[in-house]
Each structure stands twice: as structure tokens, then as C-alpha cells.
Design an enzyme around this catalytic site. Structure first.
Site, PDB file in Angstrom:
ATOM      1  N   GLN A 265       0.795  -1.233   0.000  1.00 36.95           N
ATOM      2  CA  GLN A 265       0.000   0.000   0.000  1.00 36.95           C
ATOM      3  C   GLN A 265       0.832   1.291   0.000  1.00 36.95           C
ATOM      4  O   GLN A 265       0.534   2.204  -0.756  1.00 36.95           O
ATOM      5  CB  GLN A 265      -0.925  -0.002   1.219  1.00 36.95           C
ATOM      6  CG  GLN A 265      -1.816   1.226   1.325  1.00 36.95           C
ATOM      7  CD  GLN A 265      -2.701   1.153   2.555  1.00 36.95           C
ATOM      8  OE1 GLN A 265      -3.695   0.442   2.554  1.00 36.95           O
ATOM      9  NE2 GLN A 265      -2.340   1.862   3.596  1.00 36.95           N
TER      10      GLN A 265
ATOM     11  N   GLU B 111      -3.604   9.561  -1.318  1.00 40.57           N
ATOM     12  CA  GLU B 111      -2.911  10.361  -0.309  1.00 40.57           C
ATOM     13  C   GLU B 111      -1.914  11.338  -0.928  1.00 40.57           C
ATOM     14  O   GLU B 111      -1.050  11.860  -0.229  1.00 40.57           O
ATOM     15  CB  GLU B 111      -2.204   9.444   0.701  1.00 40.57           C
ATOM     16  CG  GLU B 111      -3.187   8.627   1.519  1.00 40.57           C
ATOM     17  CD  GLU B 111      -2.549   8.032   2.759  1.00 40.57           C
ATOM     18  OE1 GLU B 111      -2.415   8.746   3.759  1.00 40.57           O
ATOM     19  OE2 GLU B 111      -2.166   6.850   2.722  1.00 40.57           O
TER      20      GLU B 111
ATOM     21  N   ASP C  87       4.200   0.452   4.407  1.00 36.22           N
ATOM     22  CA  ASP C  87       2.962  -0.094   4.977  1.00 36.22           C
ATOM     23  C   ASP C  87       2.456  -1.158   4.008  1.00 36.22           C
ATOM     24  O   ASP C  87       1.934  -0.828   2.941  1.00 36.22           O
ATOM     25  CB  ASP C  87       1.909   1.005   5.181  1.00 36.22           C
ATOM     26  CG  ASP C  87       0.620   0.462   5.797  1.00 36.22           C
ATOM     27  OD1 ASP C  87       0.555  -0.754   6.090  1.00 36.22           O
ATOM     28  OD2 ASP C  87      -0.333   1.257   5.983  1.00 36.22           O
TER      29      ASP C  87
ATOM     30  N   GLU D 178       5.049  -1.406   8.510  1.00 36.39           N
ATOM     31  CA  GLU D 178       3.720  -1.437   9.137  1.00 36.39           C
ATOM     32  C   GLU D 178       2.890  -2.571   8.548  1.00 36.39           C
ATOM     33  O   GLU D 178       2.975  -2.836   7.341  1.00 36.39           O
ATOM     34  CB  GLU D 178       3.059  -0.076   8.866  1.00 36.39           C
ATOM     35  CG  GLU D 178       1.635   0.081   9.361  1.00 36.39           C
ATOM     36  CD  GLU D 178       1.068   1.444   8.956  1.00 36.39           C
ATOM     37  OE1 GLU D 178       1.857   2.397   8.736  1.00 36.39           O
ATOM     38  OE2 GLU D 178      -0.162   1.549   8.835  1.00 36.39           O
TER      39      GLU D 178
ATOM     40  N   ASP E  84      -1.045  -1.459  12.680  1.00 39.58           N
ATOM     41  CA  ASP E  84      -2.142  -0.513  12.383  1.00 39.58           C
ATOM     42  C   ASP E  84      -3.464  -1.278  12.474  1.00 39.58           C
ATOM     43  O   ASP E  84      -4.128  -1.258  13.510  1.00 39.58           O
ATOM     44  CB  ASP E  84      -1.913   0.093  10.995  1.00 39.58           C
ATOM     45  CG  ASP E  84      -3.108   0.896  10.484  1.00 39.58           C
ATOM     46  OD1 ASP E  84      -3.992   1.234  11.278  1.00 39.58           O
ATOM     47  OD2 ASP E  84      -3.165   1.190   9.268  1.00 39.58           O
TER      48      ASP E  84
ATOM     49  N   LYS F 218      -4.658   6.155  15.390  1.00 40.95           N
ATOM     50  CA  LYS F 218      -5.665   6.871  14.608  1.00 40.95           C
ATOM     51  C   LYS F 218      -6.863   7.108  15.513  1.00 40.95           C
ATOM     52  O   LYS F 218      -7.511   6.155  15.958  1.00 40.95           O
ATOM     53  CB  LYS F 218      -6.096   6.026  13.414  1.00 40.95           C
ATOM     54  CG  LYS F 218      -4.998   5.812  12.356  1.00 40.95           C
ATOM     55  CD  LYS F 218      -5.415   4.735  11.364  1.00 40.95           C
ATOM     56  CE  LYS F 218      -4.511   4.698  10.147  1.00 40.95           C
ATOM     57  NZ  LYS F 218      -4.765   3.503   9.306  1.00 40.95           N
TER      58      LYS F 218
ATOM     59  N   ARG G  33      -5.648   9.339   7.943  1.00 41.06           N
ATOM     60  CA  ARG G  33      -6.354   8.335   7.165  1.00 41.06           C
ATOM     61  C   ARG G  33      -6.199   8.680   5.687  1.00 41.06           C
ATOM     62  O   ARG G  33      -5.783   9.790   5.341  1.00 41.06           O
ATOM     63  CB  ARG G  33      -7.860   8.297   7.521  1.00 41.06           C
ATOM     64  CG  ARG G  33      -8.195   8.017   8.962  1.00 41.06           C
ATOM     65  CD  ARG G  33      -7.571   6.784   9.561  1.00 41.06           C
ATOM     66  NE  ARG G  33      -7.770   5.540   8.831  1.00 41.06           N
ATOM     67  CZ  ARG G  33      -8.419   4.477   9.294  1.00 41.06           C
ATOM     68  NH1 ARG G  33      -8.947   4.516  10.502  1.00 41.06           N
ATOM     69  NH2 ARG G  33      -8.502   3.366   8.589  1.00 41.06           N
ATOM     70  N   SER G  34      -6.605   7.749   4.827  1.00 42.55           N
ATOM     71  CA  SER G  34      -6.489   8.018   3.390  1.00 42.55           C
ATOM     72  C   SER G  34      -7.594   8.955   2.897  1.00 42.55           C
ATOM     73  O   SER G  34      -7.497   9.496   1.804  1.00 42.55           O
ATOM     74  CB  SER G  34      -6.486   6.719   2.608  1.00 42.55           C
ATOM     75  OG  SER G  34      -7.607   5.930   2.946  1.00 42.55           O
TER      76      SER G  34
ATOM     77  N   LYS H 106       2.559  10.062  10.735  1.00 41.99           N
ATOM     78  CA  LYS H 106       2.473   9.523   9.377  1.00 41.99           C
ATOM     79  C   LYS H 106       1.404  10.299   8.622  1.00 41.99           C
ATOM     80  O   LYS H 106       0.238  10.317   9.040  1.00 41.99           O
ATOM     81  CB  LYS H 106       2.098   8.038   9.422  1.00 41.99           C
ATOM     82  CG  LYS H 106       1.940   7.402   8.048  1.00 41.99           C
ATOM     83  CD  LYS H 106       1.390   5.981   8.152  1.00 41.99           C
ATOM     84  CE  LYS H 106       1.203   5.374   6.774  1.00 41.99           C
ATOM     85  NZ  LYS H 106       0.410   4.123   6.821  1.00 41.99           N
TER      86      LYS H 106
HETATM   87  P1  PGA Z   1      -6.448   3.979   5.580  1.00 41.69           P
HETATM   88  O1  PGA Z   1      -4.910   3.887   5.254  1.00 41.69           O
HETATM   89  O2  PGA Z   1      -6.732   5.314   6.142  1.00 41.69           O
HETATM   90  O3  PGA Z   1      -7.087   3.745   4.234  1.00 41.69           O
HETATM   91  O4  PGA Z   1      -6.744   2.875   6.560  1.00 41.69           O
HETATM   92  C1  PGA Z   1      -3.922   4.358   6.124  1.00 41.69           C
HETATM   93  C2  PGA Z   1      -3.085   3.219   6.637  1.00 41.69           C
HETATM   94  O5  PGA Z   1      -3.340   2.038   6.324  1.00 41.69           O
HETATM   95  O6  PGA Z   1      -2.155   3.465   7.414  1.00 41.69           O
HETATM   96 ZN    ZN Z   2      -1.751   1.115   7.618  1.00 37.19          ZN
END
Ligand code: PGA
Ligand code: ZN
Length: 429
Positions: free
Chosen positions: A163, A205, A242, A286, A313, A338, A367-368, A389
């Protein structure tokens, strides 16, 4: 005391609805906050309440969550002391009554918790990071940033299996200097993509989505970008990854790297990650394994925890029970934090304290799907989390977080954490 809570539906950086709350206190103080939203969400995260009305925003509307704030929560909290954040957050959880805040929606609950925290800061004439520091008894610290450079997985149409590939400055003396190094790497990555005939269009992102077949190919591109920026891989800039491995996990067991066309067992993924650490300047990994692969996580941590930071995460989902289980099992040595996985400001601060007590690194994360709200920047500094992050140095929702950190650095004169915050990594070779 709280006089008014008013919620509305706004849009996030993916154009999806999210919740914003305005909080007014009787002294005239005001606080506004909005909540972000993930795409690669862990299954243990607090519950995001969506309307499911297919005729509006593809079912992703949050009008029910908005109504829960404007009705039940506004009525219940009218007259409550905004300076008692912990008591207020406990009340929010009690009113909801479910472990994952599924009844009222964690998006409703968190928006209230954040907005009240901001209003309380205003009432006391504090900056938000100062209010957060007061709530947790920490001395503010500017965090070591990790910045998205290349994207795959659910943030880039699965163009790559892994990712995120991120850059981390290893030799900056201040946050401002760190940001400049990251900017150089991000710009150089665009130049490398252009030169190779790869797309420079932005992923969710703000990173690039070059669609490379393997993790090693992406790591080679990262290294090339760092060098092109005139920086030294592993000395000036480290690489963070990640994997978001829960999104690769198959119901029949194991992991499917679809772009690469390879199926791997938990052990084979661990060996793959070890080869990346051996061959590239990787300092942090991650979600290297699935959120339920607890035994695999213990093996992974045994193998690589002394060399690099291993961050949970989806594994921990900013949840105190899951973190306690992980600490007991020797899984990971860092926690991604988060607030919207947890649901309240106090609950999130509790997880940071719990991680610190266990010797785990804490990385406050975006978050994304984000809004222009930069609460997370104040959270990272005020809690002295040590790391942050954030998405790439593109798009205003992402840049809002970096800009707030620049403001805080100027205002606070607080120290910059630098690589002292990293776990596992033993410094420059
Ligand atoms: P997400 O991605 O906000 O889509 O969960 C961020 C991450 O995985 O760290
Ligand atoms: Zn993550």
C-alpha cells in the site's frame, strides 16, 4: 459548560461525506472539528456509521450520524463541563452503549470529542497542542514524520500489492528541515516517474502510483528518488513501508500478491520483508502481516524487531485490548495511532500512554480520506508521540497537517524528536 453542539455533513478528500461538529461553550468559546475516514480499515476499528441510502452519495452519507449529534448527544451534553475531557468521553461511550460505538457512530462520537477539546482550548486561551499536552501530562515534542511517496493497494486501484512506500528524514535537526528533505524526495520521485514514462497522477494520499510489479521494484524506485534528490539512502533518508497485509490475506490462508502473481505463506512474507530490510534502507514496516496472524507477528518481531520498527495498524486498531494482547505476544514494537479507530480523544491518549509504558513507538497517523482539519498534528505534538504519518506533500488536506506542524514548531519552540523516536533501527550503518 457546553451550550450547543451542531453537526453537519461535509466532504472528505475522496469526495465522500463525513461529520463536522461545531461546539459552543457558555463563555463564548468555540471549537470545530471533522473526522477522517479510512479505506484499508481494520476490522477491530470503531464503527463508522453510514446511511446506506443508495440514492445519496452511493450510500455513504452520514446524515444519521449527524442527526445523532444534533439530537441525542446535544441534549445529553448540554451543560456538561467541557474542561472535563475524560469524563465527557466516558459519557459519550456510555451513551452509545456498544463496544465499537456502533449505535451512534464513532464518526458522530469522535467529532464531538474533538470539537469539545478544541473549544476547551479556546476557553483557556491555549493552543490545541497545549491542551492535549495538559490532558496527558506530556511535554510537547515535534514528531519525526513519515511521508507517503508511492502508493498501491486500496489507495491506488491495487496498482501495486504493497500500500505505501514512505520517506523518513534521518538527519534533520528541526521539523522544518525534515519537511524540506521530504519535499526534495517527493519532487525527485515525480521526476523519476516522468523519466521512466510512468504516470505522475496522484493516488488517494497525494503520492505517486507507478504500478510497479514487485515491492523490490518500488524500493529501487524509492532509492533512485532519494539519490536524485541529492540525498543518501539510509543516511539522510530512510524508507518506511505499509504492507497493509490484511488487504492481501486470503480466506483460505496465506497472502495473495496479485500484481506480482504470487501466493505467500506467513513465513514467506516474513522472509520477503527480511530480504527488503537486507537490500534496502528500510527503517519501519507497518502491517507486515494480517491483523489476525498473531503467531506470525511474534515470529516476524523475533526476526526483525531488533533491526527495524514494526508497526501495528489494522493489528491494534488503536484499541487497548488488542494492544495489550500484542504486547503480551511480543507482536510489533510500534503502534499506529488513529483517533477514529478509537472513537474519543481520551481513549486515544490512553492507548498512546499504554504503548509508551510497554516501550512501543507511537506514530500518530492520518487516514487516506482526510479533511482540512489538522487536529492530528496537535495530537502528535501534545501527546509527545514522537512520530507522525501523513500523506504526500500534495493536496490541501494533507498539506494542512504539515503546515500546522510548522506553525506549532514556530509557536512552541518545542524540541524535534528526530530518530530517537524510532524503534528497532540501530542508527546509521
Ligand atoms: P487507511 O490507510 O486510512 O485507508 O486505513 C492508512 C493506513 O493504512 O495506514
Ligand atoms: Zn496502515
Amino acid at each position: 459548560a457546553i451550550t450547543t453542539l451542531h453537526a453537519r455533513q461535509i466532504l472528505d478528500s475522496r469526495g465522500r461525506p463525513t461529520v463536522e461538529v461545531d461546539a459552543w461553550l457558555d463563555c463564548g468559546a468555540f471549537g470545530r472539528a471533522s473526522v477522517p475516514s479510512g479505506a484499508s480499515t481494520g476490522s477491530a476499528e470503531a464503527h463508522e456509521l453510514r446511511d446506506g441510502d443508495a440514492s445519496r452519495y452511493d450510500g455513504l452519507g452520514v446524515l444519521k450520524a449527524v442527526a445523532n449529534v444534533n439530537g441525542e448527544l446535544a441534549a445529553a451534553l448540554r451543560g456538561a463541563d467541557a474542561l472535563e475531557q475524560r469524563g465527557l468521553d466516558e459519557r459519550l461511550a456510555a451513551i452509545d452503549g456498544t463496544p465499537q460505538l456502533a449505535r451512534l457512530g464513532a464518526n458522530a462520537v469522535l467529532a464531538v470529542s474533538l470539537a469539545v477539546c478544541r473549544a476547551a482550548a479556546a476557553a483557556r486561551g491555549q493552543q490545541l497542542y497545549q491542551r492535549v499536552a495538559q490532558l496527558c501530562g506530556a511535554t510537547p515534542v515535534l514528531p519525526l514524520p513519515m511521508t507517503n511517496i508511492l502508493s498501491g493497494g486500496l489507495h491506488a486501484g491495487r496498482g501495486m500489492d504493497v500500500q505505501d512506500f514512505l520517506a523518513m528524514p534521518l538527519r534533520a535537526a528541526t521539523f522544518g528541515e525534515a519537511l524540506h528533505l521530504l519535499s526534495r524526495v517527493r519532487n525527485a520521485a515525480s521526476q523519476v516517474a516522468q523519466q521512466r514514462g510512468l504516470t505522475t497522477l496522484l493516488a488517494d494520499e497525494g503520492g505517486l502510483s507507478p504500478g510497479l510489479e514487485s515491492g523490490a521494484a518500488a524500493l529501487a524506485m524509492m532509492t533512485e528518488a532519494i539519490e536524485r534528490a541529492g540525498l543518501r539512502p539510509g543516511e539522510d533518508i530512510g524508507i518506511a513501508i505499509d504492507v497493509a497485509a490484511s488487504t492481501l490475506c486470503e480466506t483460505t490462508g496465506g497472502y495473495r500478491f496479485a500484481r506480482e502473481g504470487v501466493h505467500r505463506s506467513s513465513e514467506q512474507v516474513t522472509n520477503l520483508l527480511a530480504s527488503w530490510v537486507r537490500d534496502f534502507p528500510v527503517v519501519s514496516i507497518e502491517d507486515g502481516l494480517d491483523e489476525e496472524d498473531w503467531s506470525g507477528w511474534s515470529v516476524l518481531t523475533q526476526a526483525l524487531g531488533g533491526k527495524v520498527q514494526l508497526v501495528g495498524d489494522d493489528l491494534f486498531a488503536t484499541n487497548p485490548q488488542r494492544l495489550a494482547r500484542g504486547v503480551g505476544a511480543g507482536a510489533a514494537n510500534g503502534v499506529l495511532v488513529k483517533a477514529n479507530q478509537n472513537g474519543t480523544v481520551s481513549g486515544t491518549l490512553h492507548v498512546i500512554a499504554q504503548a509508551r509504558a510497554a516501550g512501543y513507538a507511537t506514530i500518530v497517523s492520518a487516514r487516506s480520506g482526510e479533511t482540512e482539519d489538522a487536529f492530528m498534528s496537535d495530537l502528535a505534538v501534545g501527546s509527545a508521540a514522537g512520530q507522525i504519518k501523513i500523506g504526500s506533500l500534495r493536496t490541501s488536506s494533507t498539506v494542512a497537517k504539515y503546515n500546522q506542524l510548522l506553525r506549532i514548531e514556530e509557536h512552541s519552540g518545542a524540541a524535534y524528536a528526530g530518530t530517537a523516536a524510532l524503534r528497532g533501527w540501530r542508527g546509521h550503518a
